[in-house]
Design an enzyme around this catalytic site. Structure first.
Site, short mmCIF file in Angstrom:
data_model
loop_
_atom_site.label_atom_id
_atom_site.label_comp_id
_atom_site.label_asym_id
_atom_site.label_seq_id
_atom_site.Cartn_x
_atom_site.Cartn_y
_atom_site.Cartn_z
N SER A 1 -5.42 1.38 14.32
CA SER A 1 -6.44 0.59 13.59
C SER A 1 -5.87 -0.79 13.29
O SER A 1 -4.65 -0.98 13.30
CB SER A 1 -6.85 1.32 12.32
OG SER A 1 -5.72 1.72 11.59
N GLU B 1 -6.12 -4.46 10.83
CA GLU B 1 -6.57 -5.08 9.59
C GLU B 1 -6.69 -6.60 9.75
O GLU B 1 -5.82 -7.23 10.34
CB GLU B 1 -5.56 -4.74 8.48
CG GLU B 1 -5.93 -5.33 7.13
CD GLU B 1 -5.07 -4.78 6.01
OE1 GLU B 1 -4.87 -3.56 5.93
OE2 GLU B 1 -4.59 -5.60 5.22
N ASP C 1 -4.06 -7.03 -6.94
CA ASP C 1 -2.96 -7.72 -7.62
C ASP C 1 -3.48 -8.98 -8.26
O ASP C 1 -4.20 -9.74 -7.63
CB ASP C 1 -1.93 -8.18 -6.58
CG ASP C 1 -0.80 -7.20 -6.46
OD1 ASP C 1 -0.53 -6.49 -7.44
OD2 ASP C 1 -0.19 -7.17 -5.37
N PHE D 1 6.51 -11.94 2.38
CA PHE D 1 5.53 -10.88 2.09
C PHE D 1 6.25 -9.59 1.68
O PHE D 1 5.87 -8.92 0.74
CB PHE D 1 4.71 -10.51 3.34
CG PHE D 1 3.69 -11.52 3.77
CD1 PHE D 1 3.29 -12.55 2.93
CD2 PHE D 1 3.10 -11.42 5.03
CE1 PHE D 1 2.34 -13.48 3.36
CE2 PHE D 1 2.16 -12.34 5.46
CZ PHE D 1 1.78 -13.37 4.62
N HIS E 1 -1.50 1.61 11.60
CA HIS E 1 -2.46 0.61 11.11
C HIS E 1 -1.76 -0.74 11.17
O HIS E 1 -0.79 -0.97 10.43
CB HIS E 1 -2.88 0.95 9.68
CG HIS E 1 -3.87 0.00 9.09
ND1 HIS E 1 -5.21 0.01 9.43
CD2 HIS E 1 -3.72 -1.00 8.17
CE1 HIS E 1 -5.84 -0.93 8.75
NE2 HIS E 1 -4.96 -1.57 7.98
P1 FAD Z 1 -2.93 1.67 -8.02
O1 FAD Z 1 -3.07 2.91 -7.22
O2 FAD Z 1 -3.77 1.54 -9.25
O3 FAD Z 1 -1.38 1.54 -8.40
C1 FAD Z 1 -0.85 0.36 -9.02
C2 FAD Z 1 0.33 0.74 -9.92
O4 FAD Z 1 -0.15 1.51 -11.03
C3 FAD Z 1 1.37 1.63 -9.25
O5 FAD Z 1 2.62 1.28 -9.78
C4 FAD Z 1 0.99 3.05 -9.66
O6 FAD Z 1 2.10 3.94 -9.69
C5 FAD Z 1 0.40 2.83 -11.04
N1 FAD Z 1 -0.73 3.74 -11.33
C6 FAD Z 1 -1.70 4.13 -10.47
N2 FAD Z 1 -2.59 4.92 -11.10
C7 FAD Z 1 -2.18 5.03 -12.37
C8 FAD Z 1 -2.71 5.68 -13.51
N3 FAD Z 1 -3.83 6.41 -13.46
N4 FAD Z 1 -2.04 5.56 -14.70
C9 FAD Z 1 -0.90 4.82 -14.78
N5 FAD Z 1 -0.35 4.17 -13.72
C10 FAD Z 1 -0.99 4.26 -12.54
N6 FAD Z 1 -4.78 -6.27 -2.29
C11 FAD Z 1 -5.86 -7.09 -2.32
O7 FAD Z 1 -6.01 -7.86 -3.28
N7 FAD Z 1 -6.82 -7.05 -1.34
C12 FAD Z 1 -6.74 -6.19 -0.28
O8 FAD Z 1 -7.61 -6.17 0.56
C13 FAD Z 1 -5.59 -5.34 -0.21
N8 FAD Z 1 -5.45 -4.46 0.82
C14 FAD Z 1 -4.38 -3.60 0.84
C15 FAD Z 1 -4.27 -2.67 1.88
C16 FAD Z 1 -3.21 -1.78 1.92
C17 FAD Z 1 -3.12 -0.77 3.04
C18 FAD Z 1 -2.20 -1.81 0.89
C19 FAD Z 1 -1.04 -0.87 0.94
C20 FAD Z 1 -2.31 -2.73 -0.13
C21 FAD Z 1 -3.39 -3.64 -0.19
N9 FAD Z 1 -3.53 -4.57 -1.21
C22 FAD Z 1 -4.62 -5.41 -1.25
C23 FAD Z 1 -2.51 -4.69 -2.26
C24 FAD Z 1 -2.82 -3.86 -3.53
O9 FAD Z 1 -3.98 -4.36 -4.15
C25 FAD Z 1 -1.62 -3.94 -4.46
O10 FAD Z 1 -0.52 -3.27 -3.92
C26 FAD Z 1 -1.88 -3.53 -5.91
O11 FAD Z 1 -0.79 -3.96 -6.72
C27 FAD Z 1 -1.98 -2.03 -6.12
O12 FAD Z 1 -3.14 -1.53 -5.64
P2 FAD Z 1 -3.35 0.08 -5.62
O13 FAD Z 1 -4.73 0.30 -5.20
O14 FAD Z 1 -2.27 0.75 -4.90
O15 FAD Z 1 -3.20 0.38 -7.20
#
Ligand code: FAD
Length: 289
Positions: free
Chosen positions: A15, A17, A109, A218, A268
């Site tokens: 896939s 991105e 982020d 990055f 990916h």
């Molecule tokens: P979460 O799953 O919420 O995790 C963030 C942090 O909080 C982690 O340290 C985790 O351990 C902790 N955590 C999670 N759930 C809980 C909870 N319930 N209670 C307490 N702590 C918790 N960013 C963008 O802005 N746009 C994009 O399009 C984008 N695409 C991405 C695609 C991929 C494949 C990846 C791997 C990352 C992408 N990111 C993108 C980056 C991402 O937004 C960041 O890494 C962000 O900091 C974390 O997102 P997450 O969804 O993993 O967050």
């Protein structure tokens, strides 16, 4: 079609991105890249989303265009941190209206000093996954992010995996990892994740190093280690040289072959909206598909 259904049919998935273009010229480049990569028959392509909501319309526009004008299965990234629940539901409702069924549910982020000010909706991605399941049932196939070297904010990998588990329990169908360059992190992560009872497909995020300074910046930001022996290979070449690209392609090809031979669910590629490196790497590994 839901990506999770396609993954069940494929022994090995590939896939790509892309990010939404900022201007007309970048838009042209993106659609040329997509045209170049489409014959590789990707399981899906995904379009990133700006965490501050800045790319909201652009992401939707590209997702819509690809969904309506091509045969590609498209996944829209969606971050929750800067959106109210109503805004999130609006965006998802729009996708449902046009028939897009795949969402990568992310927290996003934002600059640390502005996080509380901007935080409007779900604090974490598990909340977004729960919201999607509550309001849309099984309509969407939901992917989530995972981190073989742990998320940078996490105190340790164990805690991060427990948080990953929350996203899976909330209803995630599959995951894509953060980029990594040392497969041993991915294998260790997979082993621990499976021990935790997480059994969804976990696609490996591959970032070909075509410009060393850019990719190492990055990787520092997202906590991905570039092993010393890989760093050394680039030492004598300028960032944008043909030699750098050639080494980057060799390194990524080797990484992909090792992952495939170890039974990875899928690769990916973070394409950065360019097709050449990804095409060559795919060509190098195409006998496995
Ligand atoms: P979460 O799953 O919420 O995790 C963030 C942090 O909080 C982690 O340290 C985790 O351990 C902790 N955590 C999670 N759930 C809980 C909870 N319930 N209670 C307490 N702590 C918790 N960013 C963008 O802005 N746009 C994009 O399009 C984008 N695409 C991405 C695609 C991929 C494949 C990846 C791997 C990352 C992408 N990111 C993108 C980056 C991402 O937004 C960041 O890494 C962000 O900091 C974390 O997102 P997450 O969804 O993993 O967050």
């Amino acid at each position: 079609m839901k990506i999770v259904e396609k993954l069940k049919e494929k022994k090995l998935s590939v896939s790509f991105e892309f990010f939404p273009p900022k201007n007309e010229q970048a838009q042209q480049q993106l659609f040329n890249t997509i045209k170049d990569l489409s014959p590789l028959n990707p399981t899906f392509v995904s379009i990133t989303y700006g965490a501050g909501g800045s790319t909201r319309d652009k992401t939707r526009e590209v997702v819509k265009r690809l969904h309506e004008e091509t045969d590609l299965t498209v996944m829209a990234h969606l971050t929750c941190i800067a959106h109210t629940q109503e805004e999130i539901l609006d965006i998802l409702g729009d996708y449902q209206k046009i028939g897009v069924q795949n969402i990568l549910a992310l927290r996003g982020d934002l600059p640390l000093n502005r996080r509380e000010e901007i935080l409007k909706g779900c604090k974490h991605a598990d909340g977004l996954v729960r919201l999607i399941r509550e309001r849309f049932g099984d309509y969407f196939c939901i992917a989530v992010a995972s981190y073989p070297e742990k998320h940078p904010e996490s105190p340790n990998l164990e805690r991060d995996i427990l948080n990953f588990k929350k996203k899976v329990k909330a209803g995630a169908d599959f995951s894509i990892t953060q980029m990594f360059f040392d497969n041993s992190y991915y294998y260790r992560f997979l082993e621990r994740v499976r021990k935790e009872g997480i059994d969804i497909p976990i696609l490996a995020g591959i970032m070909p190093i075509t410009n060393f300074s850019q990719i190492s910046k990055f990787s520092q930001m997202c906590g991905a280690t570039i092993p010393e022996k890989i760093v050394k290979k680039f030492e004598n070449y300028t960032d944008d040289s043909e030699e750098t690209k050639k080494i980057g392609i060799e390194v990524a090809t080797k990484q992909c072959i090792d992952l495939i031979e170890s039974g990875v669910d899928g690769l990916h590629f973070y394409t950065l909206n360019k097709s050449d490196a990804t095409s060559i790497i795919y060509n190098n590994i195409k006998s496995y598909f």
